[in-house]
Scaffold this active site. Sequence first.
Site, PDB file in Angstrom:
ATOM      1  N   ASP A 203     -19.674  -0.025  -8.923  1.00 25.44           N
ATOM      2  CA  ASP A 203     -18.653  -0.533  -9.820  1.00 25.44           C
ATOM      3  C   ASP A 203     -17.741   0.622 -10.233  1.00 25.44           C
ATOM      4  O   ASP A 203     -18.212   1.717 -10.567  1.00 25.44           O
ATOM      5  CB  ASP A 203     -19.314  -1.156 -11.052  1.00 25.44           C
ATOM      6  CG  ASP A 203     -18.304  -1.628 -12.073  1.00 25.44           C
ATOM      7  OD1 ASP A 203     -17.737  -2.715 -11.885  1.00 25.44           O
ATOM      8  OD2 ASP A 203     -18.093  -0.892 -13.060  1.00 25.44           O
ATOM      9  N   ALA A 204     -16.422   0.373 -10.202  1.00 27.39           N
ATOM     10  CA  ALA A 204     -15.468   1.446 -10.467  1.00 27.39           C
ATOM     11  C   ALA A 204     -15.634   2.012 -11.877  1.00 27.39           C
ATOM     12  O   ALA A 204     -15.543   3.236 -12.077  1.00 27.39           O
ATOM     13  CB  ALA A 204     -14.043   0.922 -10.259  1.00 27.39           C
TER      14      ALA A 204
ATOM     15  N   HIS B  83       0.821  -1.208   0.000  1.00 24.66           N
ATOM     16  CA  HIS B  83       0.000   0.000   0.000  1.00 24.66           C
ATOM     17  C   HIS B  83       0.856   1.259   0.000  1.00 24.66           C
ATOM     18  O   HIS B  83       0.488   2.271  -0.618  1.00 24.66           O
ATOM     19  CB  HIS B  83      -0.944  -0.023   1.204  1.00 24.66           C
ATOM     20  CG  HIS B  83      -2.004  -1.075   1.108  1.00 24.66           C
ATOM     21  ND1 HIS B  83      -1.895  -2.299   1.713  1.00 24.66           N
ATOM     22  CD2 HIS B  83      -3.178  -1.102   0.428  1.00 24.66           C
ATOM     23  CE1 HIS B  83      -2.953  -3.028   1.431  1.00 24.66           C
ATOM     24  NE2 HIS B  83      -3.752  -2.334   0.650  1.00 24.66           N
TER      25      HIS B  83
ATOM     26  N   GLU C   9     -16.009   1.367  -3.904  1.00 17.40           N
ATOM     27  CA  GLU C   9     -15.793  -0.068  -3.659  1.00 17.40           C
ATOM     28  C   GLU C   9     -17.069  -0.827  -3.979  1.00 17.40           C
ATOM     29  O   GLU C   9     -18.163  -0.435  -3.559  1.00 17.40           O
ATOM     30  CB  GLU C   9     -15.385  -0.293  -2.199  1.00 17.40           C
ATOM     31  CG  GLU C   9     -15.391  -1.742  -1.741  1.00 17.40           C
ATOM     32  CD  GLU C   9     -14.414  -2.607  -2.526  1.00 17.40           C
ATOM     33  OE1 GLU C   9     -14.871  -3.635  -3.064  1.00 17.40           O
ATOM     34  OE2 GLU C   9     -13.218  -2.256  -2.603  1.00 17.40           O
TER      35      GLU C   9
ATOM     36  N   ASP D 168      -6.782   0.415  -6.630  1.00 19.88           N
ATOM     37  CA  ASP D 168      -6.389  -0.700  -5.758  1.00 19.88           C
ATOM     38  C   ASP D 168      -7.344  -1.859  -6.058  1.00 19.88           C
ATOM     39  O   ASP D 168      -8.287  -2.128  -5.322  1.00 19.88           O
ATOM     40  CB  ASP D 168      -6.480  -0.276  -4.297  1.00 19.88           C
ATOM     41  CG  ASP D 168      -5.948  -1.327  -3.344  1.00 19.88           C
ATOM     42  OD1 ASP D 168      -5.308  -2.290  -3.815  1.00 19.88           O
ATOM     43  OD2 ASP D 168      -6.189  -1.199  -2.124  1.00 19.88           O
TER      44      ASP D 168
END
Length: 515
Positions: free
Chosen positions: A383-384, A307, A349, A402
């Site tokens: 949904d991204a 990260h 997310e 990510d």
Amino acid sequence: MIESHAPAPPGAPPPWRGPARLPVRQGTGRFLVLACVFVCAACGLVYELELVALASYLMGDSVTQASVVLSVMVFAMGIGSLAAKRLRPLAAAGFAAIEVVLALVGGCSAMALYAAFAWTGDWGGLWADGPRVLIVAFSLAIGLLIGAEVPLLMELIQRIRRQDAGGAVADLFAADYVGALVGGLAFPFLLLPRLGQLTSSLLTGAVNVAAGGALVLGLFRRDLTRRARWTLVVAGIAVLCVLASAAVLVDDFERAARHAMYGDHVRVALRTGVQEVVLTGDADGGDVGLYLDRRLRGGGPAARRYHQALVRPAMHGPHGRVLILGGGDGLAAREVLARPGVDRLDVVELDARLLRLARTDPALSRLNEHALDDPRVHVTVADAFDRLRKIPPDTYDVVITDLPDPGETAGAKLYSQEFYALARRALRPAGRLAVHAGPVATRPHSFWTVETTLRAAGLHTAAYRTKGGGDGDGDWGFVLAAGDRPPGLRLDPGERELRERTEGLRASTLLHPRY
């Protein structure tokens, strides 16, 4: 569909003499045979979907797994159909035996494959691809047995009243296709969410053996000898006992399998509908491990380096407004908020249950330093890709992805040229985009395809890696991108810029994923 048809044309005599002596009328007998066809077709499709789903869960790349399983099964069904021709004179006994074996093999297949993956998946050597070989072996065995059903059921339906081949095939396939429809819908909408992978396959096996045994013993028992009838009864009861015992022990089996994969301190294990989430360690302290689809994503110094390497290079420069795509564990948000000057952080997310766990689990929320509860953080469950389409241009100073590895077929659109073009549109003129691009050492093609796709979307790129990654890969690879000029890359110790890119690769798009 089950009433009178034209008589069969003259030709080769059937392998049986005269119609079967039934305990019911012919019309009722035909209906019961077709009902059994319906049930067997539903069970067969559940076995197929169960193998596809399990292979995708355990090994990823759902398109490849579905292609392998379905093509092997269809091929095996053809071989099984040819092999069943030798059983036509003993159609009732042969069909009963096939249903007993199919129920045992199909019903136990999910448990056997999961056991092989959990206890032997890390053996390496000659067994490195052992679980994949077992997937193919079960697909072959189940396909052979399913393929052998149709010719024998055709014989049984003709035993009741001989008719023209076209009419018999039409009736048989109508019941078969409707049963396949019911099985195909029942698996994702009923069996899988309510019973889970293992119990669903065990229940399907029980239904399979019960339907086959009831048909043969109820309608065609006079075609069997007394010894054959008792053998069938004993074998069917034995298979039902095996399946029932396995169903009772499913929870204990799953716990033991998780301990074999993750160690003895599995504290939370759930399948969210998006991914499998496993938390290891103690709630009140100790080493915490977060695994998403069996990959370590949080806990320990290696995961923390992941990260830090993803976030920190992108934060050099303006970073008042930041967007994280994925990152529902809150660990990337922790690294963003560690930098002063962040005014707003948006997290997108898809997995709502992971977000809830990141906020409420004592160990995980302590690991992410309660980042998701910070007033500057705004979380959206979406949904991204869809969310990026709705973001106005020039909104963010930094965008961080990510997301799962680019090799996962389900997430290929999140590593596409179209996706990166949307991300570029969301960036301000001096903005940066940070992308996790998978391991460099073991999957260089995927890594450099991500970098090529970013450049195809009009972004300037700088690739780098950090050592000590998880997943057995030994490293993590990242790409930092910017729209107006090459991004300045400032790396921490242990991180290294990659300058020798693989040339000749093509960008990945929605219609042509190349990972």
